[in-house]
Write an enzyme that holds these catalytic residues in place. Structure first.
Site, mmCIF file in Angstrom:
data_model
loop_
_atom_site.group_PDB
_atom_site.id
_atom_site.type_symbol
_atom_site.label_atom_id
_atom_site.label_comp_id
_atom_site.label_asym_id
_atom_site.label_seq_id
_atom_site.Cartn_x
_atom_site.Cartn_y
_atom_site.Cartn_z
ATOM 1 N N SER A 37 101.875 -11.938 -55.318
ATOM 2 C CA SER A 37 100.482 -11.744 -55.708
ATOM 3 C C SER A 37 99.992 -10.311 -55.545
ATOM 4 O O SER A 37 98.923 -9.968 -56.039
ATOM 5 C CB SER A 37 99.564 -12.687 -54.922
ATOM 6 O OG SER A 37 99.507 -12.313 -53.563
ATOM 7 N N LYS A 74 96.025 -9.448 -49.183
ATOM 8 C CA LYS A 74 95.191 -9.248 -50.384
ATOM 9 C C LYS A 74 94.388 -7.964 -50.238
ATOM 10 O O LYS A 74 94.265 -7.404 -49.159
ATOM 11 C CB LYS A 74 94.198 -10.406 -50.561
ATOM 12 C CG LYS A 74 94.811 -11.782 -50.657
ATOM 13 C CD LYS A 74 95.494 -11.995 -51.972
ATOM 14 C CE LYS A 74 96.043 -13.417 -52.038
ATOM 15 N NZ LYS A 74 97.074 -13.543 -53.045
#
Length: 119
Positions: A37, A74
């Protein structure tokens, strides 16, 4: 230029990754990435990231955090109304914090190291 000559220069200063990345500091730890991701930020599956707990996370930093006990790496994005943990891969949605979420930032990513499969 002969690539072999790059390593024969007597003026080269040895490089210590421990010193460069400050890995031995008490606030630092390493995490192996599981997933893709964050590829857009240059962090790939199975990379090793260096995380610093002593840095106060700001919007734009890549962080290791947990939402409701789920750990993740993230990009932290803070807007006037939202706190977002953004993926750097279009195949994954960003995670918006919701009221009642248990949210904790475990540190800010300072470096990543990639293996080139020479197991």
């Amino acid at each position: 230029m002969d690539p072999h000559n790059l390593f024969e220069n007597d003026h080269q200063v040895p490089v210590s990754l421990d010193q460069l990345m400050n890995i031995n500091a008490p606030s630092m730890y390493l995490v192996r990435i599981d997933g893709d991701s964050m590829e857009g930020a240059g962090i790939f599956n199975d990379d090793l990231i260096v995380v610093d707990r002593s840095i106060e996370a700001r919007s734009g930093h890549i962080v290791v955090a947990a939402i409701n006990g789920e750990p993740m790496c993230k990009r932290l994005v803070k807007t006037q109304h939202d706190v977002i943990l953004a993926s750097e891969n279009k195949r994954y949605p960003s995670r918006y914090l919701q009221p009642g979420d248990d949210f904790m930032i475990w540190g800010v990513v300072t470096y990543s190291v990639r293996s080139h499969g020479l197991d």
